[in-house]
Design an enzyme around this catalytic site. Sequence first.
Site, short mmCIF file in Angstrom:
data_model
loop_
_atom_site.label_atom_id
_atom_site.label_comp_id
_atom_site.label_asym_id
_atom_site.label_seq_id
_atom_site.Cartn_x
_atom_site.Cartn_y
_atom_site.Cartn_z
NE ARG A 1 -2.82 0.64 3.40
CZ ARG A 1 -2.13 0.96 4.50
NH1 ARG A 1 -1.45 2.09 4.56
NH2 ARG A 1 -2.12 0.17 5.55
CE1 TYR B 1 -14.89 11.21 -17.09
CE2 TYR B 1 -14.77 11.22 -14.70
CZ TYR B 1 -14.95 10.53 -15.89
OH TYR B 1 -15.18 9.19 -15.87
CE LYS C 1 -10.98 7.58 -18.94
NZ LYS C 1 -11.40 8.82 -18.31
C1 LIG Z 1 -11.91 9.23 -17.12
C2 LIG Z 1 -11.60 10.58 -16.56
C3 LIG Z 1 -11.48 10.79 -15.18
C4 LIG Z 1 -11.74 9.67 -14.18
O1 LIG Z 1 -10.89 8.59 -14.35
P1 LIG Z 1 -11.26 7.05 -13.98
O2 LIG Z 1 -10.02 6.34 -14.34
O3 LIG Z 1 -12.44 6.68 -14.81
O4 LIG Z 1 -11.59 7.02 -12.54
C5 LIG Z 1 -11.15 12.05 -14.74
N1 LIG Z 1 -10.95 13.05 -15.61
C6 LIG Z 1 -11.08 12.91 -16.94
C7 LIG Z 1 -10.86 14.07 -17.84
C8 LIG Z 1 -11.40 11.67 -17.46
O5 LIG Z 1 -11.54 11.52 -18.78
#
Ligand SMILES: *Cc1c(COP(=O)(O)O)cnc(C)c1O
Length: 387
Positions: A54, A106, A203
Site C-alpha cells: 500500500r 468531467y 485513457k
Molecule cells: C476518465 C476521466 C477521469 C476519471 O478517471 P477514472 O479512471 O475513470 O476514474 C477524470 N478526468 C477525466 C478528464 C477523465 O476523462
Amino acid sequence: MSPEASDPLQFVTRCVHGGVHKDQQYNSVTTPIYPTSTFYWNSLETNSGYDYTRSSNPTRKALEENLAALEGGVGCVATSTGMSAVHCAMALFSPGDHIIAPADLYGGTFRLFDRYLGQKGMHFTFVDMTDASAVAAAFRPETKGMWIETPSNPLLKVIDLQAMVELARQHGCITLCDNTFLSPYLQRPFEFGVDVVMHSTTKYLNGHSDVVGGCVISKSAEHARQIAWICNALGLACSPFDAWLVLRGVKTLGCRMEAQQASAMKIAEFLDQHPLIEHVYYPGLESHPQHELARRQQHGFGAMLSFDTIDGRPTAERVCMQTRLFDVAESLGGIESLISFPVTMSHASMSPEARQLAGISEKTVRISVGLEHTDDLIADLAAALDG
Ligand SMILES: *Cc1c(COP(=O)(O)O)cnc(C)c1O
C-alpha cells in the site's frame, strides 16, 4: 518535441526508458511485476526500501518515476483510478475551503465535488473558464484552489493555463490540472506554472482500454510529500499488476498520440462540412474559438472531438448506433475508436440545469479517435450519418 532543459533525452525516449531500472537478477529488459503485499526485513532496523505494498512497491515506483519525468514533476503517486487521483489531490484542501472549477468538467469529478466534497463542507463555484472575468469574479476570501481541465469534456473548450495560474496566484491559490485529455505528450501544465497535475491513466497514458488507473504529479517537493502521505493514508494506490500494464502502455504514448490526432483532424474536417452536422468541437479547426491558444499551449490538438447534429437526438442516436467501428462506450484514449452520447452516458450524473449551463445537449455526440485507418473511420461515420 523539445527535451526538458534538465533532461537530455527526448520525450519519446523517456516514455520507453523512464523508471525502468534494469533487472539485476535475471537481466529482464522490462520491469518485473512484484505481486507481493509485504517485503521481509533484513534486520529489525533494515529492509530493501520497501515494506508494504500500500505504501510502496517497485513496479508501481517504476511507473511513478516514468510519469513524473514525462510531466516534468518531482513526485508522482499512481492510484487505483482517475477518480482516486482526483480525490487524493483534493485532500490537500479542508472543509471550509472554496475551490473554483470549470462548469463543463468531467462528470465524475463534478459528482465528487458537488455531491460528496460539497456535502463534507468544501465549497465549489463552477464557472466558464474561457471567460477570465467570470473566473476573476468567482474568488472569495476562502478560495484556496483552482481546478482546471483543458481541453474540456465533452466540448473541447481550451482554457488558458497561464492566465488561470496568474489569477490564482494573485489570490494566493494553488492550481490543479486534469491533463487526461491530452497526456504529457501534447501538454505539460507545469510549464505554465500549474502546481499539481492529475491523470486518469485509464485513457491515453495506458491507451489500451484494459486497465483503470490514475496518477497525481507534483511540481514541488512539499506537495509531493503531502500527496504521497495522503495516498498511503487513504489507501488509494494501484496494484503492481495495473502499474505494470500502464507502464507497458505508456512506452508507445508518442506514436499513438501522433497517429490518433492526425486521424482526429481529418475526421473533424469531414464532419465540419457534413450537412447533418451543425457544429464540430475540435481545437484543431481554425473556426474553434480557442484555436490560437491551443496552438500556443499544446503540442498538438489531441484525438477527442465532439459534434452537434442539426436535428438533435435522432441523428445523434443513428450515428452512435449504426457505426460499426466505433463502440458505443464511455471512456476514451484507447486504440479502439469509441462514440458516446454524453447526456445519457458520461454526463448523466450532472443535473439537466448543470448540463445546460455547460452547453451539453441531446445534439451532442463525442468521439474518441483510435488507431484504425482514418479512411475506414470516415467511411463508417459517413454511412451511419446517411442511415
Ligand atoms: C476518465 C476521466 C477521469 C476519471 O478517471 P477514472 O479512471 O475513470 O476514474 C477524470 N478526468 C477525466 C478528464 C477523465 O476523462
